[in-house]
Design a protein around this motif. Structure first.
Motif, PDB file in Angstrom:
ATOM      1  N   LYS A 175      -3.905  13.892 -14.099  1.00 32.88           N
ATOM      2  CA  LYS A 175      -4.840  15.024 -14.122  1.00 32.88           C
ATOM      3  C   LYS A 175      -4.772  15.747 -15.471  1.00 32.88           C
ATOM      4  O   LYS A 175      -5.802  16.107 -16.058  1.00 32.88           O
ATOM      5  N   GLN A 176      -3.565  15.924 -15.963  1.00 37.38           N
ATOM      6  CA  GLN A 176      -3.363  16.605 -17.251  1.00 37.38           C
ATOM      7  C   GLN A 176      -3.957  15.790 -18.398  1.00 37.38           C
ATOM      8  O   GLN A 176      -4.633  16.338 -19.266  1.00 37.38           O
ATOM      9  N   ALA A 205      -5.613   6.500  -8.270  1.00 39.62           N
ATOM     10  CA  ALA A 205      -5.911   6.802  -6.861  1.00 39.62           C
ATOM     11  C   ALA A 205      -6.893   5.813  -6.253  1.00 39.62           C
ATOM     12  O   ALA A 205      -6.893   5.611  -5.025  1.00 39.62           O
ATOM     13  N   THR A 206      -7.711   5.158  -7.066  1.00 43.86           N
ATOM     14  CA  THR A 206      -8.679   4.207  -6.519  1.00 43.86           C
ATOM     15  C   THR A 206      -8.021   2.925  -6.028  1.00 43.86           C
ATOM     16  O   THR A 206      -8.638   2.162  -5.301  1.00 43.86           O
ATOM     17  N   LEU A 258       3.295   5.674  -5.986  1.00 46.84           N
ATOM     18  CA  LEU A 258       2.985   5.745  -7.418  1.00 46.84           C
ATOM     19  C   LEU A 258       1.859   6.731  -7.698  1.00 46.84           C
ATOM     20  O   LEU A 258       1.895   7.465  -8.686  1.00 46.84           O
ATOM     21  N   VAL A 259       0.855   6.746  -6.830  1.00 42.33           N
ATOM     22  CA  VAL A 259      -0.260   7.683  -7.000  1.00 42.33           C
ATOM     23  C   VAL A 259       0.254   9.113  -6.939  1.00 42.33           C
ATOM     24  O   VAL A 259      -0.106   9.957  -7.766  1.00 42.33           O
ATOM     25  N   ALA A 260       1.122   9.394  -5.955  1.00 38.38           N
ATOM     26  CA  ALA A 260       1.672  10.740  -5.816  1.00 38.38           C
ATOM     27  C   ALA A 260       2.553  11.112  -7.015  1.00 38.38           C
ATOM     28  O   ALA A 260       2.525  12.250  -7.495  1.00 38.38           O
ATOM     29  N   LYS A 261       3.310  10.137  -7.514  1.00 34.47           N
ATOM     30  CA  LYS A 261       4.226  10.391  -8.626  1.00 34.47           C
ATOM     31  C   LYS A 261       3.478  10.753  -9.909  1.00 34.47           C
ATOM     32  O   LYS A 261       3.876  11.667 -10.634  1.00 34.47           O
ATOM     33  N   TYR A 262       2.399  10.047 -10.196  1.00 31.78           N
ATOM     34  CA  TYR A 262       1.686  10.224 -11.455  1.00 31.78           C
ATOM     35  C   TYR A 262       0.436  11.095 -11.348  1.00 31.78           C
ATOM     36  O   TYR A 262      -0.283  11.252 -12.327  1.00 31.78           O
ATOM     37  N   ASN A 266       0.826  -1.204   0.000  1.00 32.44           N
ATOM     38  CA  ASN A 266       0.000   0.000   0.000  1.00 32.44           C
ATOM     39  C   ASN A 266       0.868   1.263   0.000  1.00 32.44           C
ATOM     40  O   ASN A 266       0.496   2.266  -0.604  1.00 32.44           O
ATOM     41  N   LYS A 267       2.019   1.208   0.648  1.00 31.67           N
ATOM     42  CA  LYS A 267       2.939   2.347   0.626  1.00 31.67           C
ATOM     43  C   LYS A 267       3.478   2.578  -0.781  1.00 31.67           C
ATOM     44  O   LYS A 267       3.620   3.719  -1.227  1.00 31.67           O
ATOM     45  N   GLN A 268       3.778   1.487  -1.496  1.00 31.27           N
ATOM     46  CA  GLN A 268       4.264   1.603  -2.865  1.00 31.27           C
ATOM     47  C   GLN A 268       3.194   2.179  -3.783  1.00 31.27           C
ATOM     48  O   GLN A 268       3.481   3.001  -4.649  1.00 31.27           O
ATOM     49  N   VAL A 269       1.948   1.757  -3.568  1.00 32.71           N
ATOM     50  CA  VAL A 269       0.838   2.281  -4.360  1.00 32.71           C
ATOM     51  C   VAL A 269       0.682   3.775  -4.094  1.00 32.71           C
ATOM     52  O   VAL A 269       0.494   4.561  -5.021  1.00 32.71           O
ATOM     53  N   ALA A 270       0.779   4.169  -2.819  1.00 29.58           N
ATOM     54  CA  ALA A 270       0.656   5.586  -2.459  1.00 29.58           C
ATOM     55  C   ALA A 270       1.751   6.417  -3.132  1.00 29.58           C
ATOM     56  O   ALA A 270       1.498   7.534  -3.602  1.00 29.58           O
TER      57      ALA A 270
END
Length: 89
Positions: free
Chosen positions: A25-26, A45-46, A16-20, A10-14
């Protein structure tokens, strides 16, 4: 208590979510869904799950405290959460 691998994943997913987040959004604003699909799946993010910071429990986690209802009750009974006490009426 959740396994350590679940918490670490879950930390790795978090991360990746922050990175992309900005790129996703763009691409959504442009309507470029083909490029959006080429991004890693776990960057969505889901895919991020709110886990209890103390136990890793995935259900009944209060967003404000970032802990599960069980730990919230235990900490409140110990007096470790300011302003919270057992109700009596």
């Amino acid at each position: 208590m959740a396994s350590k691998s679940t918490v670490e994943r879950n930390k790795q997913v978090a991360a990746l979510v922050a990175k992309y987040a900005e790129r996703r959004k763009q691409l959504k604003a442009e309507g470029d869904y083909a490029s959006l699909q080429k991004l890693p799946r776990k960057s969505s993010a889901t895919r991020h799950r709110n886990l209890c910071a103390l136990t890793g429990r995935s259900r009944a986690v209060y967003r404000k405290f970032k802990i599960s209802r069980i730990m919230l009750r235990e900490l409140a009974l110990q007096g470790k959460i300011p302003g919270m006490r057992k109700a009596s009426w």
